[in-house]
Design an enzyme around this catalytic site. Structure first.
Site, PDB file in Angstrom:
ATOM      1  N   ASP A   1       1.145  -0.833   0.014  1.00 53.28           N
ATOM      2  CA  ASP A   1      -0.080  -0.168   0.378  1.00 53.28           C
ATOM      3  C   ASP A   1       0.739   1.208  -0.143  1.00 53.28           C
ATOM      4  OD1 ASP A   1      -2.794   1.959   0.810  1.00 53.28           O
ATOM      5  OD2 ASP A   1      -3.592  -0.305   1.139  1.00 53.28           O
TER       6      ASP A   1
ATOM      7  N   HIS B   1      -3.789   6.048   3.320  1.00 52.41           N
ATOM      8  CA  HIS B   1      -4.361   4.766   2.754  1.00 52.41           C
ATOM      9  C   HIS B   1      -3.783   3.027   3.555  1.00 52.41           C
ATOM     10  CE1 HIS B   1      -6.033   1.434   0.451  1.00 52.41           C
ATOM     11  NE2 HIS B   1      -7.265   2.338   0.049  1.00 52.41           N
TER      12      HIS B   1
ATOM     13  N   SER C   1     -11.489  -1.203   0.736  1.00 57.01           N
ATOM     14  CA  SER C   1     -10.495  -1.393   0.906  1.00 57.01           C
ATOM     15  C   SER C   1     -10.303  -1.515   2.281  1.00 57.01           C
ATOM     16  CB  SER C   1     -10.564   0.381   0.646  1.00 57.01           C
ATOM     17  OG  SER C   1      -9.254   0.142  -0.109  1.00 57.01           O
TER      18      SER C   1
END
Length: 528
Positions: free
Chosen positions: A161, A196, A395
Site C-alpha cells: 500500500d 490509505h 479497501s
C-alpha cells in the site's frame, strides 16, 4: 485456595473433660489439634522408601488458625518433604514433597489447604475488550469471540500500500513500549504521507488498548488481529504515486522475504482499472506466485457495484485469492440487518468466476489516521478524535478478512492458503440480499470439506507449474523490466477509492468511491 485432595479429617478427641477442669477454649482447641496431629502422623507417615519416591511437587501450605510455622515444617519433614519459605501473610509456608505426600498433608487437622504452586498469568489488558470498542465491526464478524482463542500473534501480514505510520500507539507491541509491530523494510521514506495504508493496517492489527489510559480514544478501536505483525510494503512515493511495476514488485518482495518476517498473509486493497483475464494479467501472476508459495492473499473487490465489469479487474478477479466485498452493518453489532453495500463490486469475472468470495463490513468504518497525511485534508469531517478517520470502501473490508486469516493461521499454523480460504468462505453466513458475510468463529472451527477450496483451477499462464513462480521466458517482460520503475511516478493514488459518504449519521460526505483512480500508462488501481 482449594485443597489438593478433599480428604476426610480424623475425628477430634472429646473435650468434655477439659471443660470440667476449666481449660480455656483456645487451650482446648490447641490440645485437640495436637492430639489429632499425633494420631494422624501415626496413620499416614510414609516409610523411608515412600518418602523418597514419587513425583515431587512444589506446594503452598496454609495452616489452620493457632498452628505456627514450626509445626508446619515438622509436618512436611515427617512426610519426607523439604520445607520452603515462610509465608506468614497467609499463616503458611512453601514446601517440596511427593504428590502423594502432598495429598496426605492436605488431610492433616493442622492444615487448612495445600495447593500446587501454579504459574500465574499477567492480567494486564493488552487486547481490546468488546465493551470498550466504539465501532461494532469486530463483534459483527465474530472477531472478538475469536480473540479468546487467537489474536494473530506471531503472524506477519504484509500490507502492499502507501506505507504505514508505524509509530502510532495503536501499532506498539505493548502499552508504552515504544516498540512498533510494523516492519518497514527497504522503503526510501518510512511512514505514510497519504494515509490509505495506515487506515488499512489499523483494521488488520491496530490496538487502541495500547494508547495511554488517559487518552479519550483509549481502547475504542481495534483491528481483527490485534497481535499480528505488520510488514509495510510501500509501493507509492510520498505523494501516493506508483506504477504497475511497483505493485508487482511489492508482491515479489513479500515472496522473497516470506521467511524473514513470517509473512503468511498479504493484503491488497487496490484494483486495476484495466480489465483482463486472470490467465494473462501480470498482476494476477504475481498474486498467484505468492499464493503458491504459502501466502494467503486477500484482495478488495472494488467499488463498482453491479456494473457489468465490476469484478473483471486484477487482483480481485483471480479465482485463487480471497476477494472481499463490503456490507453495511447499519452501525449495529447484530447481523440480522446487514446488507451488501450498494457500491461494493459483485458479479462474474470475464473467466466465469463469481466474486467476491466473502464480504465484511466496509461502510462508515473508523480506523487509524496517519498524522499529517492527505486523508485528513481531503475530508476534515471524517477525522474522529484527532487520531482516527471514518470512511467507506472495500479497501476497509479486505483488511478485516486479512486479520481473521492471521488469527486462523496463528491458531492453525499448518493450514495452507487454500485451507484458510475454505474455512472463511465455506462457513460464511448468507445475507438476506445475497452474498456471504465472514464469521470468524465458524472459520476457526472449520474442518473436513470446509477446508477445501480452489479445486480444478488453472493457474495464470505466466506461472511455471514446476516452480510455482513466474516464468519470465513465457512473458513479454522480464524481471528487469518491472523490478525497478524507470518512468517518473507521476500518477496519484486517488482518494476516489474510498468514500466519506455517511461518515456520520445523516452526514453528507464529499468523496465519491467511483471517481477517477490511481493510473499510469494504461494501468490504474482503485484503492478498495
Amino acid at each position: 485456595m482449594a485443597a489438593i485432595l478433599d480428604a476426610a479429617v480424623p475425628r477430634y478427641p472429646s473435650t468434655r473433660g477439659a471443660h470440667r477442669r476449666g481449660l480455656t477454649a483456645a487451650a482446648v482447641a490447641a490440645l485437640s489439634l495436637i492430639a489429632a496431629a499425633v494420631a494422624w502422623l501415626f496413620v499416614v507417615s510414609p516409610s523411608p522408601a515412600q518418602a523418597a519416591g514419587g513425583h515431587r511437587v512444589e506446594v503452598i501450605i496454609q495452616l489452620k488458625r493457632g498452628v505456627d510455622e514450626s509445626q508446619g515444617r515438622a509436618l512436611v519433614r515427617a512426610l519426607g518433604g523439604r520445607p520452603g519459605v515462610d509465608l506468614h501473610i497467609i499463616n503458611g509456608l512453601s514446601a517440596r514433597l511427593s504428590a502423594g505426600a502432598a495429598r496426605r498433608l492436605a488431610a492433616s487437622p493442622l492444615v487448612h489447604a495445600v495447593t500446587r504452586n501454579a504459574a500465574i498469568r499477567d492480567t494486564t489488558l493488552t487486547n481490546p475488550t468488546p465493551w470498550t470498542l466504539a465501532t461494532p465491526f469486530d463483534q459483527t464478524i465474530g472477531a472478538t469471540r475469536l480473540w479468546n482463542h487467537s489474536t494473530g500473534a506471531g503472524i506477519g501480514v504484509a500490507v502492499v500500500d502507501t506505507g504505514i505510520s508505524g509509530d502510532l500507539p495503536d501499532f506498539q507491541t505493548a502499552q508504552g513500549s515504544g516498540t512498533s509491530a510494523v516492519v518497514d523494510p527497504g522503503a526510501t521514506t518510512a511512514g505514510d504521507t497519504y494515509g490509505h495504508g495506515t487506515a488499512v493496517a489499523g483494521l488488520v492489527a491496530g490496538n487502541g488498548w495500547y494508547r495511554d489510559s488517559s487518552d479519550p480514544e483509549f481502547g475504542q478501536y481495534a483491528g481483527t488481529a490485534p497481535d499480528a505483525n505488520l510488514i509495510s510494503i510501500k509501493v507509492a512515493d510520498d505523494s501516493g504515486t506508483a506504477t504497475t511495476l511497483d505493485a508487482i514488485y511489492g508482491l515479489q518482495f513479500a515472496v522473497d522475504h516470506q521467511a524473514d518476517y513470517n509473512i503468511r498473509v498479504v493484503n491488497l486493497s487496490f484494483r486495476s482499472t484495466s480489465a483482463g483475464s486472470y490467465t494473462t494479467d501480470p498482476v494476477d501472476a504475481a498474486v498467484e506466485q505468492a499464493w503458491f508459495h504459502g501466502i494467503t492473499v486477500v484482495a478488495a473487490a472494488g467499488n463498482l457495484g453491479t456494473a457489468s465489469d465490476a469484478v473483471s479487474y486484477a487482483p480481485g478477479n483471480d479465482p485463487y485469492v480471497i476477494t472481499v466485498g463490503a456490507v453495511d452493518n447499519q452501525g449495529t453489532r447484530s447481523t440480522w440487518d446487514d446488507v451488501q453495500a450498494s457500491w461494493s463490486s459483485r458479479g462474474q469475472t470475464q473467466d466465469g468466476f463469481t466474486k467476491p468470495d466473502v464480504e465484511a463490513p466496509g461502510a462508515h468504518i473508523v480506523t487509524t489516521l496517519a498524522p499529517g497525511s492527505s486523508f485528513a485534508s481531503a475530508c476534515p469531517t471524517c477525522v474522529v478524535g484527532g487520531a482516527y478517520f471514518q470512511l467507506s470502501g472495500t479497501s476497509l473490508a479486505a483488511p478485516m478478512v486479512s486479520g481473521v486469516a492471521a488469527d486462523l493461521l496463528a491458531a492453525h499454523p499448518s493450514w495452507t492458503p487454500a485451507m484458510v480460504k475454505g474455512a472463511i468462505v465455506n462457513t460464511a453466513q448468507p445475507l438476506s440480499d445475497g452474498g456471504d458475510e465472514v464469521r470468524a468463529m465458524n472459520a476457526y472451527w472449520a474442518y473436513g470439506s470446509e477446508l477445501s477450496s480452489d479445486q480444478g483451477l488453472t493457474p495464470n499462464n505466466l506461472i511455471d507449474p514446476t516452480t510455482n513462480s513466474i516464468d519470465y521466458n513465457a512473458a513479454s517482460w522480464s524481471a528487469a523490466s518491472w523490478s525497478t520503475a524507470t518512468d517518473p511516478l507521476a500518477a496519484s493514488w486517488s482518494a476516489a477509492s474510498w468514500s466519506c459518504l455517511s461518515c456520520s449519521s445523516g452526514g453528507q460526505g464529499d468523496v465519491s468511491p467511483t471517481a477517477a483512480s490511481w493510473s499510469n500508462v494504461g494501468w490504474a488501481t482503485t484503492l478498495g
